[in-house]
Design an enzyme around this catalytic site. Structure first.
Site, PDB file in Angstrom:
ATOM      1  N   CYS A   1       0.892  -1.153   0.000  1.00  0.00           N
ATOM      2  CA  CYS A   1       0.000   0.000   0.000  1.00  0.00           C
ATOM      3  C   CYS A   1       0.928   1.201   0.000  1.00  0.00           C
ATOM      4  CB  CYS A   1      -0.913   0.008   1.225  1.00  0.00           C
ATOM      5  SG  CYS A   1      -2.047   1.421   1.237  1.00  0.00           S
TER       6      CYS A   1
ATOM      7  N   CYS B   1      -0.265   4.374   2.399  1.00  0.00           N
ATOM      8  CA  CYS B   1      -0.480   4.211   3.846  1.00  0.00           C
ATOM      9  C   CYS B   1      -0.288   2.748   4.220  1.00  0.00           C
ATOM     10  CB  CYS B   1      -1.833   4.748   4.276  1.00  0.00           C
ATOM     11  SG  CYS B   1      -3.207   4.116   3.318  1.00  0.00           S
ATOM     12  N   SER B   2      -1.338   2.064   4.667  1.00  0.00           N
ATOM     13  CA  SER B   2      -1.165   0.672   5.099  1.00  0.00           C
ATOM     14  C   SER B   2      -2.443  -0.134   4.940  1.00  0.00           C
ATOM     15  CB  SER B   2      -0.708   0.632   6.566  1.00  0.00           C
ATOM     16  OG  SER B   2      -1.634   1.317   7.396  1.00  0.00           O
ATOM     17  N   CYS B   3      -3.171   0.054   3.828  1.00  0.00           N
ATOM     18  CA  CYS B   3      -4.379  -0.734   3.585  1.00  0.00           C
ATOM     19  C   CYS B   3      -4.014  -2.220   3.578  1.00  0.00           C
ATOM     20  CB  CYS B   3      -5.001  -0.333   2.251  1.00  0.00           C
ATOM     21  SG  CYS B   3      -5.639   1.361   2.250  1.00  0.00           S
TER      22      CYS B   3
END
Length: 207
Positions: free
Chosen positions: A111, A114-116
């Site tokens: 991702c 961000c951090s999906c």
């Protein structure tokens, strides 16, 4: 390399930590100062959910795909529905795509903004998945990143990097290890690692 464009994200794109994460961090610091929690014990608990409890759901999905051709076909057509059929659904897993590794192709997930991450099947995301070095480098030099995870691929093997978004999450279906023909689904699930379902590792070989 496949590289899907981002739309909007659940997390705050202007900070390494989202507002919720910042509040959690502040609360953790306060509770630690008052002696209510032990940071080391908390780290062990988080590590357990990251590497053991959380990824078990995904491991069961992978094992079922290895042993049930009809289920594997369903995963390819509609991963969200197929995964939900075995009881794994919910927030951050509403729209899933299964990426099947083959002798010719290796898939990796990132991702970039961000951090999906697909929480219903993989649990908590590892710290390195959220780090800027991984998010920036994996789309530029995936083979080098894989080497740092101890994974060396043949030069003629295609490496595809898939960018998760708030609307779309991915689950890598690793190649089934050789010598596992007689194993049950439950035994096969024990061979599936979290990293193999992100694409930064392989499934374990039987002892």
């Amino acid at each position: 390399m496949a590289h899907d464009g981002h739309h909007h994200h659940d997390e705050d794109e202007g900070s390494e930590l989202s507002p919720i994460a910042l509040r959690v961090k502040a609360l953790e610091s306060l509770l630690t100062e008052k002696g209510y929690i032990d940071p080391k014990a908390l780290d062990v608990l988080i590590e357990t959910y990251e590497t053991k409890i959380g990824p078990r759901n995904g491991a069961r999905v992978v094992a079922k795909a290895w042993t049930d051709e009809a289920f594997a076909d369903w995963l390819k057509r509609d991963a969200t529905a197929a995964i939900a059929s075995v009881g794994y659904e919910g927030r951050q897993g509403e729209h899933m795509v299964a990426l099947f590794n083959t002798p010719e192709t290796h898939n990796m997930v990132v991702c970039t903004l961000c951090s999906c991450y697909p929480w219903p099947v993989l649990g908590l995301p590892p710290v390195w998945y959220k780090s800027m070095p991984y998010r920036s480098r994996v789309v530029i030099e995936p083979r080098e990143v894989l080497k740092e995870f101890g994974i060396a691929l043949a030069e003629d093997k295609d490496v595809r990097v898939w960018d998760s978004t708030a609307e779309l999450r991915y689950l890598v279906i690793p190649e089934r290890p050789a010598g596992t023909e007689g194993l049950t689904e439950e035994q096969l699930a024990e061979l599936v690692t979290r990293d193999s379902m992100i694409g930064t590792g392989f499934a374990k070989t039987p002892q």
